[in-house]
Write a protein that holds these residues in place. Structure first.
Motif, PDB file in Angstrom:
ATOM      1  N   LYS A 392       0.965  -1.132  -0.327  1.00 23.45           N
ATOM      2  CA  LYS A 392       0.159   0.251   0.275  1.00 23.45           C
ATOM      3  C   LYS A 392       0.971   0.736   0.095  1.00 23.45           C
ATOM      4  CE  LYS A 392      -3.846   1.590   0.359  1.00 23.45           C
ATOM      5  NZ  LYS A 392      -5.367   1.856  -0.173  1.00 23.45           N
ATOM      6  N   SER A 393       0.631   2.609  -0.978  1.00 27.53           N
ATOM      7  CA  SER A 393       1.440   3.203  -1.089  1.00 27.53           C
ATOM      8  C   SER A 393       0.627   4.438  -1.926  1.00 27.53           C
ATOM      9  CB  SER A 393       2.330   2.987  -1.284  1.00 27.53           C
ATOM     10  OG  SER A 393       2.715   3.653  -3.400  1.00 27.53           O
ATOM     11  N   THR A 394       0.704   5.670  -0.395  1.00 24.50           N
ATOM     12  CA  THR A 394      -0.248   6.954  -1.574  1.00 24.50           C
ATOM     13  C   THR A 394       0.293   6.733  -3.435  1.00 24.50           C
ATOM     14  OG1 THR A 394       0.544   8.030   0.053  1.00 24.50           O
ATOM     15  CG2 THR A 394      -0.277   9.298  -1.976  1.00 24.50           C
ATOM     16  N   THR A 395       1.308   7.150  -3.436  1.00 21.70           N
ATOM     17  CA  THR A 395       1.710   7.223  -5.178  1.00 21.70           C
ATOM     18  C   THR A 395       1.193   5.676  -5.896  1.00 21.70           C
ATOM     19  OG1 THR A 395       3.904   8.265  -4.480  1.00 21.70           O
ATOM     20  CG2 THR A 395       3.748   7.379  -6.997  1.00 21.70           C
ATOM     21  N   ARG A 396       1.455   4.207  -5.462  1.00 20.01           N
ATOM     22  CA  ARG A 396       0.712   4.096  -6.502  1.00 20.01           C
ATOM     23  C   ARG A 396      -1.073   4.240  -6.443  1.00 20.01           C
ATOM     24  NH1 ARG A 396       3.908  -1.442  -5.984  1.00 20.01           N
ATOM     25  NH2 ARG A 396       2.206  -2.194  -6.067  1.00 20.01           N
ATOM     26  N   LEU A 431       4.921  10.874  -5.477  1.00 14.99           N
ATOM     27  CA  LEU A 431       3.919  10.811  -6.423  1.00 14.99           C
ATOM     28  C   LEU A 431       3.981  12.831  -6.773  1.00 14.99           C
ATOM     29  CD1 LEU A 431       1.041  11.347  -5.896  1.00 14.99           C
ATOM     30  CD2 LEU A 431       0.905  13.176  -3.889  1.00 14.99           C
ATOM     31  N   THR A 432       4.817  13.391  -6.612  1.00 15.07           N
ATOM     32  CA  THR A 432       5.906  14.661  -7.316  1.00 15.07           C
ATOM     33  C   THR A 432       5.371  14.512  -9.242  1.00 15.07           C
ATOM     34  OG1 THR A 432       6.150  16.083  -5.666  1.00 15.07           O
ATOM     35  CG2 THR A 432       7.006  16.931  -7.898  1.00 15.07           C
ATOM     36  N   ILE A 461       5.648  10.176 -16.655  1.00 15.35           N
ATOM     37  CA  ILE A 461       3.999  11.236 -16.402  1.00 15.35           C
ATOM     38  C   ILE A 461       2.687  10.543 -16.729  1.00 15.35           C
ATOM     39  CG2 ILE A 461       3.501  13.746 -16.028  1.00 15.35           C
ATOM     40  CD1 ILE A 461       5.680  14.385 -18.143  1.00 15.35           C
ATOM     41  N   ALA A 462       2.423  10.385 -15.141  1.00 17.67           N
ATOM     42  CA  ALA A 462       0.990  10.053 -15.239  1.00 17.67           C
ATOM     43  C   ALA A 462      -0.339  11.032 -15.542  1.00 17.67           C
ATOM     44  CB  ALA A 462       0.478   9.508 -14.100  1.00 17.67           C
ATOM     45  N   TRP A 463       0.040  12.231 -15.713  1.00 13.74           N
ATOM     46  CA  TRP A 463      -0.495  13.149 -16.063  1.00 13.74           C
ATOM     47  C   TRP A 463      -0.355  14.398 -16.206  1.00 13.74           C
ATOM     48  CZ3 TRP A 463      -6.116  13.698 -17.509  1.00 13.74           C
ATOM     49  CH2 TRP A 463      -6.367  15.151 -17.397  1.00 13.74           C
ATOM     50  N   THR A 464      -1.045  14.917 -17.982  1.00 13.44           N
ATOM     51  CA  THR A 464       0.043  15.662 -18.395  1.00 13.44           C
ATOM     52  C   THR A 464      -0.850  17.450 -18.708  1.00 13.44           C
ATOM     53  OG1 THR A 464      -0.522  15.301 -20.842  1.00 13.44           O
ATOM     54  CG2 THR A 464       1.605  14.556 -19.680  1.00 13.44           C
ATOM     55  N   PHE A 482       4.689  18.545  -1.681  1.00  9.14           N
ATOM     56  CA  PHE A 482       4.600  18.451  -3.214  1.00  9.14           C
ATOM     57  C   PHE A 482       3.969  19.335  -3.619  1.00  9.14           C
ATOM     58  CE2 PHE A 482       0.736  17.676  -5.352  1.00  9.14           C
ATOM     59  CZ  PHE A 482       1.154  16.816  -6.029  1.00  9.14           C
ATOM     60  N   ALA A 483       3.223  20.645  -3.052  1.00 12.17           N
ATOM     61  CA  ALA A 483       2.445  21.567  -3.586  1.00 12.17           C
ATOM     62  C   ALA A 483       3.088  22.755  -3.288  1.00 12.17           C
ATOM     63  CB  ALA A 483       1.489  22.578  -2.491  1.00 12.17           C
TER      64      ALA A 483
END
Length: 717
Positions: A392-396, A431-432, A461-464, A482-483
């Motif tokens: 379990k992880s945030t990024t996954r 995540l970044t 990149i997962a989202w462009t 992150f922000a």
């Protein structure tokens, strides 16, 4: 990196400090108070842990801390505040007697002598017991609710109580206020007395379950909190709770438990866990006995501490636990049913990343925006190290959600990090990396001024597409990393409130790694020799969960975070590109309100390649946002809420005149109803009537305006 460390721990522990009456007494030669011979005392293991903590803090903390008399003085004040922050129990004479310990706590803890903090706690124990018993007698009293008395409920800035008679006056007003609260709701007098009697008798009942580990935890919170707000020590059970929270997983039956009148009740069943799959137990069922394995004897758990019962029910994956359960709605005298469950790994999905999709209309067009709500930066390090491919992880989790959002053809994505207190630093970095090609994400400087740059090295990149980030005053630590990176790279628009400002790095250290072999052997020998009391009684007093660190764990501040632009996130946090006013003032909430927080500073920026320059875009977005706010009902409500919150924060007392209090409450409720109905009208919803239960409708002004800003962003781009 966890925000909810010292402060939240203190809240939970201090609420639990309910003390039982003394059975017999003797005088301590150093003070004037008589205390119980049955009072709690530290053990040898706590002594060893305390000595080791001093060495760790002085040798490895980021600030090169010196535990001296000045440090001791702060610990002294913090400990009294932790026990009696409202100044409702101790008398001035107690505090005067304690003063002789103000400058000796550093030497005592360094030598492993915990007698003073336990002694102070035991005096508190006597005072607490006196007050609860006085309150029970006051419940039978006939009060005059037409007088113009007031009850001062916030005494933090007032002197300590001078005498027992002054304390009696305060507590008499407290009971009168609690009665008044029930009277103005229309509750009958007999029911009021019954309710309050049960309330205070339950406090006494809970006090019997308090143990030496609880005292040690409270004192060590005060000790480590003197170092900085985020250095914190956890006794074994609380260390395991912290680590399970960070992993978002644990091994057990998959049920949330709570104590209800001495009986453990199932508060909720966690989807996907053994209890959920069995369909044999449900919310509000009560557990009265627990047995291990297929043949183990049942142990009655009625009246036990909740954490002790949890220890019995949790256990390693694949093992069997049997429960005697009274179904909801049946009397405790009913014949229980026996439920056998095989423990398993339980994933806390409701505390994990999840998505929703909202449609926003702007400029005559409709846009689908995917919102990923992220409550924390979590990672199951144990499963990852064991080679579990599905750890379990945030990024996954976010990566999977982004894949589904792309399939649903959203026009933009927003990461909602409001109230996200942080968590795993590696997860903030990875995540970044889902949103940038590659490059530095955060800089970390240690106590030797060595700077390490942590980078995203994965070029995928997962989202462009267009990206937004929502923050509030309680977004902290990993959320700020992150922000801040998204903002520095020009990768997206940050919206909301200035974040918490936690820019320090904590490393979790299992105390068994630093306690010497000699001390461990000494403790083992002492446990073997000490045969007093039954083993079961000892375990009930100081339960230890499976896999809990034997000597507890310290989360020690060892470094500071810096953004890739060179600015620390400490104190200042992240200032949004489009900022909303907040109800939480910076002088009372956030890192800048902490007296011992590390300072803000800067280092040299990293070498990084911004994705874009959004300065001109931001100016346009701010102009459009401000224009909408001129006529926004939600913005007007927010400003009124801020004013109301500030007014309530400044109040420290309340009237005990029934007519006046009812008038104030009625006016407040009418004002709240008017504001609520204005918001509902703006959303096209039917107004609520007085007394009508508010439906669970999706009204979130900050989110809705934030999505409007993202829609503007899509159009401008």
């Amino acid at each position: 990196m966890k925000l909810k460390s010292v402060k939240e721990m203190l809240k939970r522990l201090c609420l639990a400090v309910f003390i039982v009456a003394a059975l017999s007494c003797q005088a301590d030669p150093r003070v004037n108070i008589v205390v119980s011979v049955n009072d709690l005392k530290p053990d040898m293991q706590q002594s060893v842990v305390a000595k080791s903590l001093v060495e760790l803090i002085e040798n490895f903390h980021y600030q090169k801390v010196v535990v001296d008399d000045a440090f001791s003085s702060i610990v002294f004040d913090e400990y009294l505040k932790a026990l009696d922050g409202g100044k409702s129990y101790f008398l001035q004479s107690d505090i005067a007697d304690f003063e002789k310990f103000r400058l000796t706590m550093d030497d005592d803890v360094r030598s492993g002598d915990l007698s003073v903090p336990f002694y102070i706690f035991n005096v508190y124990q006597k005072r607490y017991n006196d007050r609860v018993n006085f309150a029970l007698k006051e419940i039978e009293k006939k009060f005059n609710f037409t007088s113009n008395d007031t009850y001062t409920y916030d005494r933090e800035k007032l002197p300590w109580l001078k005498s027992e008679s002054e304390s009696n006056s305060l507590w008499s007003k407290r009971i009168k206020y609690e009665m008044l609260n029930l009277r103005i709701t229309g509750t009958e007098e007999a029911k009021i007395k019954e309710t309050l009697k049960n309330r205070y008798e339950n406090l006494i009942s809970q006090s019997t379950k308090f143990n030496q580990q609880d005292v040690f935890q409270i004192f060590m919170n005060s000790f480590t909190g003197t170092v900085d707000p985020h250095t914190s020590y956890f006794v074994p059970n609380r260390a395991q709770e912290f680590n399970e929270d960070l992993a978002r997983t644990f091994e057990g039956i998959g049920a949330s438990l709570q104590l209800d009148n001495e009986v453990v009740k199932i508060a909720a069943i966690i989807p996907g866990g053994p209890a959920f799959k069995s369909k044999a137990i449900h919310a509000n069922d009560r557990i009265i006995a627990v047995a291990q394995g297929k043949d183990g004897e049942f142990v009655d758990v009625i009246g036990w501490r909740l954490d002790v019962t949890v220890t019995k029910i949790k256990g390693p994956k694949g093992t069997i636990v049997r429960l005697k359960v009274i179904p909801a709605g049946q009397e405790l005298s009913s014949t229980p049913k026996i439920v056998e469950l095989v423990r398993d790994k339980v994933v806390l999905e409701d505390q994990s990343a999840k998505k929703i999709i909202k449609t926003v209309n702007s400029g005559g067009k409709s846009y689908k925006i995917g919102i990923i709500q992220l409550p924390a930066f979590y990672a199951d390090f144990k499963a990852m190290q064991a080679g579990d491919p599905n750890y379990k992880s945030t990024t996954r989790d976010v990566k999977l959600l982004l894949d589904t959002l792309k399939q649903e053809k959203v026009d933009a994505v927003v990461l909602d990090l409001r109230s996200n207190g942080g968590g795993s630093l590696p997860e903030a970095i990875s995540l970044t990396g889902l949103f940038i090609k590659s490059g530095p994400v955060v800089q970390v400087r240690d106590r030797r001024n060595k700077i390490e740059v942590s980078e995203d090295e994965d070029e995928s990149i997962a989202w462009t597409g267009p990206l937004g980030v929502f923050l509030d005053r309680f977004s902290a630590s990993a959320s700020e990393i992150f922000a801040g990176a998204i903002q520095d790279y020009g990768r997206g628009i940050v919206i909301g409130n200035q974040s918490y400002g936690k820019g320090t790095v904590q490393q979790g250290i299992d105390m068994s790694r630093v306690i010497s072999t000699t001390d461990k052997l000494m403790l083992k020998g002492a446990q073997t020799v000490n045969t007093k009391g039954s083993q079961s009684d000892a375990k009930r007093a100081n339960p230890t969960r499976t896999n809990a660190p034997e000597f507890g764990q310290i989360n020690l501040t060892m470094a500071k975070f810096y953004r890739v632009n060179g600015s620390s996130t400490q104190h200042k946090g992240v200032v949004p590109d489009i900022e909303f006013p907040t109800v939480f003032p910076k002088d009372k909430y956030g890192e800048s309100s902490e007296p011992r927080a590390l300072p803000w500073d800067t280092i040299s920026p990293s070498q990084f390649n911004p994705v874009a320059s959004l300065d001109e875009v931001k100016r346009k977005l701010i102009a459009l946002h401000q224009e909408r706010m001129k006529t926004s009902v939600g913005f007007k409500d927010l400003q009124e809420g801020i004013a109301e919150f500030a007014k309530r924060e400044a109040e420290t007392s309340i009237t005990l005149n029934e007519a006046q209090l009812k008038k104030e409450r009625d006016e407040q409720e009418a004002k709240s109803l008017l504001r609520e109905n204005e918001k509902r009208a703006a959303k096209g919803l039917a107004p609520l009537k007085k007394g009508e239960t508010k439906p669970k409708e999706d009204i979130d002004f900050i989110r809705d305006e934030g999505l409007q800003i993202i829609a503007d962003f899509i159009q401008i781009k």
